[in-house]
Motif scaffolding. Sequence first.
Motif: not given
Ligand code: G1P
Length: 301
Positions: A109-111, A129-134, A168-172, A189-191, A202-208, A228-232
Motif C-alpha cells: 500500500g501507499l502508506g 508526489f504521486l506522479p499519476d496525478e499530472f 470512491s476512487s480517492y481519499g476524500v 476517508v480513503e475510498k 479529494i486528495v489529489a496526489g500532492r502532500y506536505i 496500509i493507507q497513507l490517508t488513514d
Molecule cells: C491514492 C491515494 C488516494 C488519493 C489518490 C490520488 O490512491 O490513496 O487517497 O486520492 O492516490 O490519485 P490510488 O490512486 O493509489 O488508488
Amino acid sequence: MAARVRKAVFPVAGLGTRFLPATKSVPKEMLPVVDRPLIQYAVDEALEAGIEQLIFVTGRGKVAIEDHFDVAFELETTQTNRGKPLSALKGTRLKPGDCVFVRQQEPLGLGHAIWCAREIVGNEPFAIFLPDEFMVGAPGCMKQMVDAYEQVGGNMICALEVDPSETSSYGVIDPGARNGALTEVRGLVEKPKPGTAPSNLIVAGRYILQPDVMRILETQEAGAGGEIQLTDAMARMIGTQPFHGVTFNGDRYDCGSKLGFAEANFALAMSMPDIGPKLRTFARQLIEQEAATDLAGGSVD
Ligand code: G1P
C-alpha cells in the motif's frame, strides 16, 4: 516559522496494471505525455518548489526510472560527436545524493511505500508526489502548496473537487472552514463506498507532511483494499497539528486512468506551438467526420 520542505518522496513501485500491456516491461511512470515521461514532470515540479532531495520508492522492474535520471554516457557522447545538442536531455541528470532510491519489497500500500523512505526523510517535513496525478500550472502545484505551507505550517494536501460519482476512487476530505485557497481538513476517508463520502473534495496526489506520520505508519493497520493507507495515517494527525487542503490553481489530469492520460496528452500537445495548430485542425476534421457519419445514419447509438 515552518521548517523548510527540502525532501520529496515519489512512490513509484506500483505495477501499473491499468495500462497493461504497455506497462509489462516499462514502468507506468515512464509513459510519456507527448515527449517526456510522467515522472519527469513531477520531478520538475519538485525542483521548481525548492525541493533538494528526491527519494524514489521503487520496486522490481523499475530500473528505467533510475536510468532516466542518470548520465547516459553512450547517448551523450554519440550526440556530441555528431555535433548534435543535448538540450532535449535537460532536467534528466540528477546529481548523486540529490536523488536516492529505496525499494518497497512488497505491495502493501501507499502508506507502506512512504514508510519505506523513513530513514532518508528523517525528522523534517517532506513532500510526496504521486506522479499519476499530472498537474499543469504556473507556478506548479507544489510551489503553490509550499507558499501556503510557509504561511500556516502543519500538514497540507492538494484538494480538488471531482464529480461525486468519482469519490470512491480517492481519499476524500471532510472539509471545515475555507479561507482563500485553504480549506481546513476535519476528517479523511480513503475510498469511501458510493453515497458515503463526506464531500466531493479529494486528495489529489500532492502532500506536505510532518515526519510524525512515519511513526504513525509504523503501526498503521491495513485499511481500504487491504492495504496500509497513507490517508488513514494522516487522519490520525488531524486535531494534533494544523491540517489544510490547498486548492490548486491549474489543470489536473488523472494519468492513472486511460481517459485522463489521453486527455493530458491531447491538452499538452494542443498547447505546443510546433504541433498544436496542426493537431487542432486534425481534431476538428475528426469531429466533423463523426458528425457527418451520424447525420448519414452511420451512428450505431
Ligand atoms: C491514492 C491515494 C488516494 C488519493 C489518490 C490520488 O490512491 O490513496 O487517497 O486520492 O492516490 O490519485 P490510488 O490512486 O493509489 O488508488
